[in-house]
Write an enzyme that holds these catalytic residues in place. Structure first.
Site, PDB file in Angstrom:
ATOM      1  CG  ASP A  87      -2.143   0.940   1.074  1.00 16.47           C
ATOM      2  OD1 ASP A  87      -2.366   1.463   0.118  1.00 16.47           O
ATOM      3  OD2 ASP A  87      -2.683   1.086   2.333  1.00 16.47           O
ATOM      4  CG  ASN A 103       2.307   1.369  -4.920  1.00 12.80           C
ATOM      5  OD1 ASN A 103       3.009   1.292  -4.288  1.00 12.80           O
ATOM      6  ND2 ASN A 103       1.788   0.512  -5.739  1.00 12.80           N
ATOM      7  CG  HIS A 129       0.507   1.776  -9.192  1.00 17.56           C
ATOM      8  ND1 HIS A 129       0.152   1.406  -7.884  1.00 17.56           N
ATOM      9  CD2 HIS A 129      -0.543   2.390  -9.783  1.00 17.56           C
ATOM     10  CE1 HIS A 129      -1.163   1.980  -7.878  1.00 17.56           C
ATOM     11  NE2 HIS A 129      -1.498   2.699  -8.733  1.00 17.56           N
ATOM     12  CB  SER A 131      -8.357  -5.453  -3.919  1.00 19.48           C
ATOM     13  OG  SER A 131      -8.839  -4.319  -4.435  1.00 19.48           O
ATOM     14  CB  THR A 132     -12.803  -7.789  -5.794  1.00 20.45           C
ATOM     15  OG1 THR A 132     -12.142  -8.873  -5.436  1.00 20.45           O
ATOM     16  CG2 THR A 132     -14.134  -7.674  -6.352  1.00 20.45           C
ATOM     17  CG  LEU A 166       9.295 -17.320  -3.163  1.00 22.51           C
ATOM     18  CD1 LEU A 166       9.046 -17.081  -1.388  1.00 22.51           C
ATOM     19  CD2 LEU A 166       9.854 -15.811  -3.069  1.00 22.51           C
ATOM     20  NE  ARG A 181      -8.278   0.556   5.278  1.00 23.44           N
ATOM     21  CZ  ARG A 181      -7.689   1.699   5.267  1.00 23.44           C
ATOM     22  NH1 ARG A 181      -7.688   2.347   6.237  1.00 23.44           N
ATOM     23  NH2 ARG A 181      -7.213   2.140   4.193  1.00 23.44           N
TER      24      ARG A 181
HETATM   25  C1  FPP Z   1      -2.000  -0.041  -3.498  1.00 21.75           C
HETATM   26  O1  FPP Z   1      -1.447   1.422  -3.723  1.00 21.75           O
HETATM   27  C2  FPP Z   1      -1.200  -0.788  -4.540  1.00 21.75           C
HETATM   28  C3  FPP Z   1      -1.892  -1.303  -5.741  1.00 21.75           C
HETATM   29  C4  FPP Z   1      -3.234  -1.041  -5.679  1.00 21.75           C
HETATM   30  C5  FPP Z   1      -0.980  -2.057  -6.774  1.00 21.75           C
HETATM   31  C6  FPP Z   1       0.393  -2.692  -6.329  1.00 21.75           C
HETATM   32  C7  FPP Z   1       0.798  -3.106  -7.645  1.00 21.75           C
HETATM   33  C8  FPP Z   1       2.321  -2.738  -7.815  1.00 21.75           C
HETATM   34  C9  FPP Z   1       3.165  -2.882  -6.705  1.00 21.75           C
HETATM   35  C10 FPP Z   1       2.859  -3.099  -9.451  1.00 21.75           C
HETATM   36  C11 FPP Z   1       2.728  -4.379  -9.995  1.00 21.75           C
HETATM   37  C12 FPP Z   1       2.803  -5.445  -9.118  1.00 21.75           C
HETATM   38  C13 FPP Z   1       3.469  -6.728  -9.750  1.00 21.75           C
HETATM   39  C14 FPP Z   1       3.272  -7.931  -8.820  1.00 21.75           C
HETATM   40  C15 FPP Z   1       4.429  -6.706 -10.805  1.00 21.75           C
HETATM   41  P1  FPP Z   1      -2.497   2.380  -3.548  1.00 21.75           P
HETATM   42  O2  FPP Z   1      -2.484   2.900  -5.027  1.00 21.75           O
HETATM   43  O3  FPP Z   1      -3.754   2.213  -3.230  1.00 21.75           O
HETATM   44  O4  FPP Z   1      -1.594   3.737  -2.681  1.00 21.75           O
HETATM   45  P2  FPP Z   1      -2.477   4.884  -2.011  1.00 21.75           P
HETATM   46  O5  FPP Z   1      -3.173   4.046  -0.794  1.00 21.75           O
HETATM   47  O6  FPP Z   1      -1.592   5.597  -1.583  1.00 21.75           O
HETATM   48  O7  FPP Z   1      -3.530   5.533  -2.865  1.00 21.75           O
END
Ligand code: FPP
Length: 256
Positions: free
Chosen positions: A20, A22, A37, A65-66, A131, A190
């Protein structure tokens, strides 16, 4: 952070991660959320490397996620493209490191290019014995439990014969042990509909670090914190001391 060694006898077999922060990480830098991301991919590499080197057996990452389907189309498309690119770019390294890729979630709901990329890497790493990296995609815990209920009904299992084992064996990955440790980054505390059945007794580690900054040292710090906890599974502390051999031993971590 101090150099830390973690010996295999004290390791969780399965670690689950909610990646979380990004979006916030990117916006703090005046960039688009997608930038976050893209930078999060390096943290994925780092976590896979650390888990593989330490000898963790399963690492499950909540990649989409969904609920993420309700994000703007441009962000969803960028995430899917990132996934396809990352899978294509990493397959050689995964094979070299003996990492087996698996996935869980409503995979059919993903774009065709994504499904193809996923299946390709799953096939090419199927023989790997290090792994197991599990990507949770188009996944939510409630979705998985609802699917399990449907499968049980379809299998014609009478209500009075349904046990916890029946439930467990109809989940998405019945052969994978429950995670002993859940890590969530970015300071949020959460579960966000992740592995609701499997996390029932997991230790929870909430890190303030945003996912794009989360590196091997943070991953190891989470394991060290886990090792310091007493896992009681509903028993008293005295019972645990007498019987629980899964409790990590003291003294095997060296901190310099
Ligand atoms: C949550 O951060 C992150 C995601 C919804 C996507 C995670 C994806 C990656 C790290 C990249 C691709 C993955 C792989 C396995 C190659 P958010 O956008 O909800 O952050 P925020 O809470 O700050 O808005």
């Amino acid at each position: 952070m101090a150099e830390q060694n973690i010996t295999p006898n004290a390791l969780p077999r399965h670690i689950a991660v909610i990646m979380d922060g990004n979006g916030r990480w990117a916006m703090e830098r005046g960039e688009d959320r997608v930038f976050g991301h893209a930078n999060g991919v390096e943290s994925v590499r780092s976590a896979v490397r650390a888990a593989g080197e330490l000898g963790v057996e399963f690492l499950t990452l909540y990649a989409f996620s969904t609920e993420n389907w309700s994000r703007p189309a441009a962000e969803i498309n960028a995430l899917m493209e990132l996934l396809v690119e990352s899978l294509a770019g990493e397959v050689g390294e995964l094979v070299k490191k003996g990492v087996r890729l698996r996935s869980t979630g409503a995979i059919d709901a993903l774009p065709a290019t994504c499904i193809a990329a996923l299946r390709n890497v799953e096939e090419k790493t199927a023989h790997c014995e290090g792994l197991t990296l599990i990507l949770a995609l188009s996944y939510s815990g409630r979705w998985e439990l609802t699917e399990a209920a449907r499968r049980i009904v379809r299998a014609g299992i009478p209500a009075e014969e349904i046990t916890e084992d029946t439930m467990r064996s109809h989940l998405g990955m019945p052969d994978v042990p429950d995670p002993e440790l859940l890590i969530r980054t970015s300071g949020e505390q959460r579960l966000s509909n992740f592995l609701l059945w499997q996390l029932a007794y997991s230790e929870l580690h909430f890190s303030p670090v945003m996912w794009p900054d989360f590196r091997e040292d943070h991953f190891k710090a989470a394991i060290l914190e886990f090792r310091g906890r007493e896992r009681r599974f509903g028993r008293t502390g005295e019972q645990v001391l007498k019987t629980d051999h899964s409790q990590p031993e003291n003294g095997v971590i060296e901190e310099e």
